[in-house]
Design an enzyme around this catalytic site. Sequence first.
Site, PDB file in Angstrom:
ATOM      1  N   THR A 140      56.131  -2.055 -10.180  1.00 60.80           N
ATOM      2  CA  THR A 140      57.549  -2.166 -10.509  1.00 60.80           C
ATOM      3  C   THR A 140      58.008  -1.014 -11.410  1.00 60.80           C
ATOM      4  O   THR A 140      57.453  -0.813 -12.488  1.00 60.80           O
ATOM      5  CB  THR A 140      57.805  -3.503 -11.240  1.00 60.80           C
ATOM      6  OG1 THR A 140      57.330  -4.554 -10.408  1.00 60.80           O
ATOM      7  CG2 THR A 140      59.272  -3.706 -11.537  1.00 60.80           C
ATOM      8  N   GLU A 141      59.002  -0.271 -10.938  1.00 59.16           N
ATOM      9  CA  GLU A 141      59.598   0.845 -11.691  1.00 59.16           C
ATOM     10  C   GLU A 141      58.544   1.822 -12.213  1.00 59.16           C
ATOM     11  O   GLU A 141      58.698   2.393 -13.297  1.00 59.16           O
ATOM     12  CB  GLU A 141      60.464   0.321 -12.847  1.00 59.16           C
ATOM     13  CG  GLU A 141      61.443  -0.784 -12.465  1.00 59.16           C
ATOM     14  CD  GLU A 141      62.521  -0.357 -11.477  1.00 59.16           C
ATOM     15  OE1 GLU A 141      62.712   0.860 -11.299  1.00 59.16           O
ATOM     16  OE2 GLU A 141      63.139  -1.232 -10.868  1.00 59.16           O
ATOM     17  N   LEU A 142      57.483   1.973 -11.459  1.00 53.20           N
ATOM     18  CA  LEU A 142      56.375   2.891 -11.784  1.00 53.20           C
ATOM     19  C   LEU A 142      55.747   2.587 -13.149  1.00 53.20           C
ATOM     20  O   LEU A 142      55.227   3.499 -13.811  1.00 53.20           O
ATOM     21  CB  LEU A 142      56.812   4.356 -11.725  1.00 53.20           C
ATOM     22  CG  LEU A 142      57.320   4.906 -10.393  1.00 53.20           C
ATOM     23  CD1 LEU A 142      57.329   6.439 -10.432  1.00 53.20           C
ATOM     24  CD2 LEU A 142      56.507   4.433  -9.213  1.00 53.20           C
ATOM     25  N   TRP A 198      59.354   4.873 -14.947  1.00 56.67           N
ATOM     26  CA  TRP A 198      60.335   5.905 -14.568  1.00 56.67           C
ATOM     27  C   TRP A 198      61.733   5.575 -15.109  1.00 56.67           C
ATOM     28  O   TRP A 198      62.694   6.245 -14.772  1.00 56.67           O
ATOM     29  CB  TRP A 198      60.333   6.163 -13.065  1.00 56.67           C
ATOM     30  CG  TRP A 198      60.976   5.138 -12.167  1.00 56.67           C
ATOM     31  CD1 TRP A 198      61.585   3.968 -12.519  1.00 56.67           C
ATOM     32  CD2 TRP A 198      61.085   5.215 -10.728  1.00 56.67           C
ATOM     33  NE1 TRP A 198      62.056   3.311 -11.410  1.00 56.67           N
ATOM     34  CE2 TRP A 198      61.765   4.060 -10.289  1.00 56.67           C
ATOM     35  CE3 TRP A 198      60.684   6.157  -9.764  1.00 56.67           C
ATOM     36  CZ2 TRP A 198      62.037   3.808  -8.927  1.00 56.67           C
ATOM     37  CZ3 TRP A 198      60.959   5.898  -8.424  1.00 56.67           C
ATOM     38  CH2 TRP A 198      61.624   4.747  -8.017  1.00 56.67           C
TER      39      TRP A 198
END
Lengths: 418, 428
Positions: B151-153, B322
Amino acid sequence: MLGWEYPPVFSGGLGVVTKNLAQALVHQGADITLVLPQFITHKIIRSGYDPGVKLLSFADGFAYENQVRTKRVPTFFYSPYLNAAGYKEALIKHQNNKNPFETDENASVYGQDLWAEIDRFAAEVVALTENNEFDLVHAHDWITAEAAIQLKLQRNLNFILHIHATEVDRTGTTDKNSEVFKREQYAMQQAIRVITVSQYTKKILVDQYGIDAEKILVVYNAYETKTPTPEYIKARQFPKNKKEFWVLFIGRVTLQKGPEYFVETAAKVVPHDADVHFHIAGDGDMMPQIRQQIKDCGLESNVHCHGFLPPAKRDALYMLADACIIPSVSEPFGLTAIEVIDHCTPLIISKNCGANEIIGHKLEVDFFDTDQMAEYVLALKKYPELRRTLRTKAMDNKGRLTWEAQASRIMEIYENYS
Amino acid sequence: MAKSICFYFQVHQPFRIREHKLRYPPENHEYFKGVTPQSNEEIFDKVSQKCYLPTTKLLKELCEQYPNFHCAFSLSGVFVEQCERYTNLGSEVLECFQDLAKTGKVEYLAETYYHSLSFLYSKAEFARQIEMQRNLMIKYFDQKPTVFRNTELIYRDDLGEFIRLMGYKGVMAEGWATALPDDNPNLVRHAHSIELGDSDFKVTQAHKVSETIPDHLNILTKNYLLSDDIAFRFSQTTKSDLPLTADTFAQWVDESPGDTINLFMDFETFGEHQWEDTGIFEFLRHLPKACADRDIVFRTPSQTIDHFEAQHNYKATEFISWADAERDISAWLENDMQRNAFKEISRIENKLFAHLDSKNEAIQEVLADFRKLQTSDHLYYMSTKFWADGDVHTYFSPYENPYDAYINFMNTIHHLDWRVDLTLEQNN
């Protein structure tokens, strides 16, 4: 500068604003003479304060108050929230007053109606400026605008009109035929620039009064943090039970401030949670109606009316309150909102409030949406993390606006037009 | 050696929560239906029209036209579930992604089904959600993912090790300087290896996807400057080279040091964040040709890992993501409200821990609702980082402010908590 109310006597936030603004402008090099109405003394006595300043009679020269050169002109408009009928009533009462401590040597010269008194005030101001060289006039609100217009006609002086409240805010209607509305509109047209205290008010001027947006400059009010006094510490002794949750209303109990929505919210919250208590600090023309509403809703044990409170006690309430609601119907700025934020009290505030534009962290509602206000109150009580986040983030709102910064924006206009 | 571009697009739609009042508790459990002001289906349809349908079709053309063109997707399980559920455009959108899979040039990655922060509160739940999403990829695209994106890097060394032990060969991560010894995001990296505790190791083995555990975990790091030139700055007029053309961009890629330029972004960049009239589709259409002119090829994440030799370690002792300017997890867990909501998720997860595999229908039903509440977007909406990154949060949020987001979430999860207790009691 044509001021209106001035500390320590005021019925709204304008006195504080006038004082702070005038001082900051003087500090930045402006040579200001502040002309103020001289209040009748009983008003000050009744308010319970030591005036702290010498009240001048018309015959006296200029005085310095808070480093500002000041001139007081005796008059009988005792409130900027005055209407024609109220003026008449108060004047008759005043003239029949037999109290020897409240006699007023000027009583006989006051105009027989509000408009006559405004004209008389204007004439006095024009006479006052006969031997003085002024470059520019800065007038606060409609009630001093006639004097500014006369100075323009007779002394050839441009004026800036600083709008702190409009008739639209005060009455909640847009009757374009009312005398005050027409006077406000005319003054705005005659002014060289108009200053409003929020984008919200600017929009009212453009939409309702038809004023060119280019002519209007928004200068927000600033707020100076006060240091607590021993009296303040003492005043913290409001009895508060630990399991109680306090919700505040602070302000004049009048149509513009929406006190009935505060009580309506209480009526929706209390059946769900009897530990929530609602406190009204303030007085005003709607007080009897509000007391009746409290009675009708059976809220006597949960809604408490404190009447007008001195600043120290108000500060104490801010400290103790778990939430504050400002349900204003129309509020050009709303210094109270900034006070609430200054005390880091979670704030539920009407969308029709100019101070919203500079407060990032708050719960915004439509003034009539008491369902949502009730939801917010219950959520604030139920979730301590919501309160904590609002309290912590309230600090982020502060320190962005100073009177010095606001004054420097006004100095720019002064320099352009003098 | 020819330089390559690794394109990966994130496709995700949360199940936004309907309004839940304290004074009027809901009559049913349909937390995700009747969301105002726009329903989940309306948003899905809107984004489908603007982005999913036109962009997948364009990519299919590019796959067919250019031998050197490849790309990758990560589809959250809740996105696929919306495709299955929303009758208007759902199946058409899903077919478009299937068409792309059939070209043999598109790779589908593994991620948590619920686009959640589950790694932070339950390794078992984390592994379960990866498995659930993997099953969808096998079912619809006939692909067994070998590369994972969280999730979201969100990444940390222990997460990398966990993923390696599950049998994945690579992970996508942010190319953030603190994790890169030489500040060059354009090289394949090996994960800095650390040892996991016994209990975590057991979880990985219970959910492993391959019999052989790879010796190393490879990290592909996002080139955020070039990625954001497309995703965020494409239509901004502040940059001198604008309007950005495919040729200019290919030149920037060509001039970059390293092996692989990893362009990671939300799929909605195309047509939704950057509207069609910005020329974003034309840009994409011309990019393969502009790159071919400079001998730049496109590789999927797996191809990139296989093609290049990994260099140096990617080391993250703290979480990296990120999101926002901070590139940490503060977008979801910064203020008291977010931490409190997160704590509630962990608390309920603990309660349900023994029932994660339950076949009981009633328990499965509350589990499914609970898991939809775990989607990270709900915490993201509560962010109070108003003044800097806040504008991005506001853009994506269905709420007027973070406070409403928190209140609505808490009201809902408390209702769910009550249902959990009731259901567990009835089924004991």
